[in-house]
Design a protein around this motif. Sequence first.
Motif, PDB file in Angstrom:
ATOM      1  N   ASP A   1       0.989  -1.342   0.044  1.00 10.65           N
ATOM      2  CA  ASP A   1      -0.009  -0.194   0.030  1.00 10.65           C
ATOM      3  C   ASP A   1       0.805   1.251  -0.104  1.00 10.65           C
ATOM      4  O   ASP A   1       2.170   1.200   0.393  1.00 10.65           O
ATOM      5  N   ASP A   2       0.347   2.365  -0.539  1.00 13.25           N
ATOM      6  CA  ASP A   2       0.956   3.715  -0.562  1.00 13.25           C
ATOM      7  C   ASP A   2       2.342   3.714  -0.905  1.00 13.25           C
ATOM      8  O   ASP A   2       3.239   4.120  -0.619  1.00 13.25           O
TER       9      ASP A   2
ATOM     10  N   GLU B   1      -4.481   4.102  -6.762  1.00 11.69           N
ATOM     11  CA  GLU B   1      -5.641   4.750  -5.747  1.00 11.69           C
ATOM     12  C   GLU B   1      -5.909   6.239  -6.016  1.00 11.69           C
ATOM     13  O   GLU B   1      -5.081   6.959  -6.338  1.00 11.69           O
TER      14      GLU B   1
ATOM     15  N   ASP C   1       0.314   5.223  -4.478  1.00  9.24           N
ATOM     16  CA  ASP C   1      -0.292   6.273  -3.813  1.00  9.24           C
ATOM     17  C   ASP C   1      -0.872   7.368  -4.299  1.00  9.24           C
ATOM     18  O   ASP C   1      -0.616   7.549  -5.350  1.00  9.24           O
TER      19      ASP C   1
HETATM   20 MG    MG Z   1      -3.120   3.546   0.236  1.00 14.46          MG
END
Ligand code: MG
Length: 274
Positions: A180-181, A235, A203
């Motif tokens: 993630d990110d 995202e 991200d």
């Molecule tokens: Mg994220």
Amino acid sequence: EAKSAGRSQVRYFNNAMRSKLKHQADIENDLQHGILNDEFELFYQPIFTLNQPKVVSFEALVRWHHPKNGLVAPDQFIPIAESTGQIIELDRHILTLAAKQLSNWRQQGVSDIKMTVNVSSRHFASLEFIEYIHALYDEYKLPSGSLCLEITESGLIENLNLATKIINGITPLGVQLYLDDFGTGYSALGYLHQLPIHVLKIDKSFVEQLSTKDSPLIDAILSLAKSLQLKVVAEGIETPKQWARLKRKGCQLGQGYLVSRPMPSQKALAFLHA
Ligand code: MG
Ligand code: C2E
Ligand code: MG
Ligand code: MG
């Protein structure tokens, strides 16, 4: 005069510190109570293919129905739960809610939906997590790969060997690991090919830049993912322009307000059928 101004600044600082600590202590107590009292609800945001929009999974995002403060966003309590250590218990509670929801949707005839759940990298410091995930799959009779995990790179790198062992312990269940990110941490790229992860999530701060022009950083992430044979989710897609640019660059998957905000389970199910 400068001195008294300094003094009042110190006093201001102390008061601010004191109320911050008080706030944290309150949250710590309330969290414990909240878990027992079932105050947490998962919202679901679709992850879809950029080519022809089709939902492939949902990301579960926690919300807290706090008895006094109303609906509380995760940024307000996840960092505190991380610092008190309550995150282990909270994440396990959330994983259970997610597994229950998957099994509930299956009973309603939705058989092929997947879900990703955000978990703290702390779980990847103890082998117990392998057993926990196996037990969860077992108890809720989850189909292979239906529940996947999102983790951020911070915390994983310090313990790379153990983290790798733990991930390898759950991948036989089909559990895929989403990083993630991606791009916001202190990534040394060296660890990327060593970690058995499957998907990179770009991200939203990078996706935001796409509203005005192409982003060389996104190009770099996409080509890195390609050479490492990782899938990519972008995202924070909010505009058709961002979508089009990502699609043109060959990004396969996306997520964002343009398609849907995170929504309660009933709405998510309706969204799937629409
Ligand atoms: Mg994220
Ligand atoms: P994340 O996992 O990176 O989740 C993405 C965040 O971006 C979510 O915020 C989501 O609502 C928001 N978002 C999605 N699409 C858009 C968009 O198009 N524009 C904008 N501006 N934002 C968008 P949320 O739900 O407030 O969650 C914040 C963070 O809290 C998450 O970041 C995740 O790190 C953490 N978190 C959420 N749920 C859980 C959980 O169950 N367990 C743990 N450990 N952490 C969680
Ligand atoms: Mg996430
Ligand atoms: Mg985030």
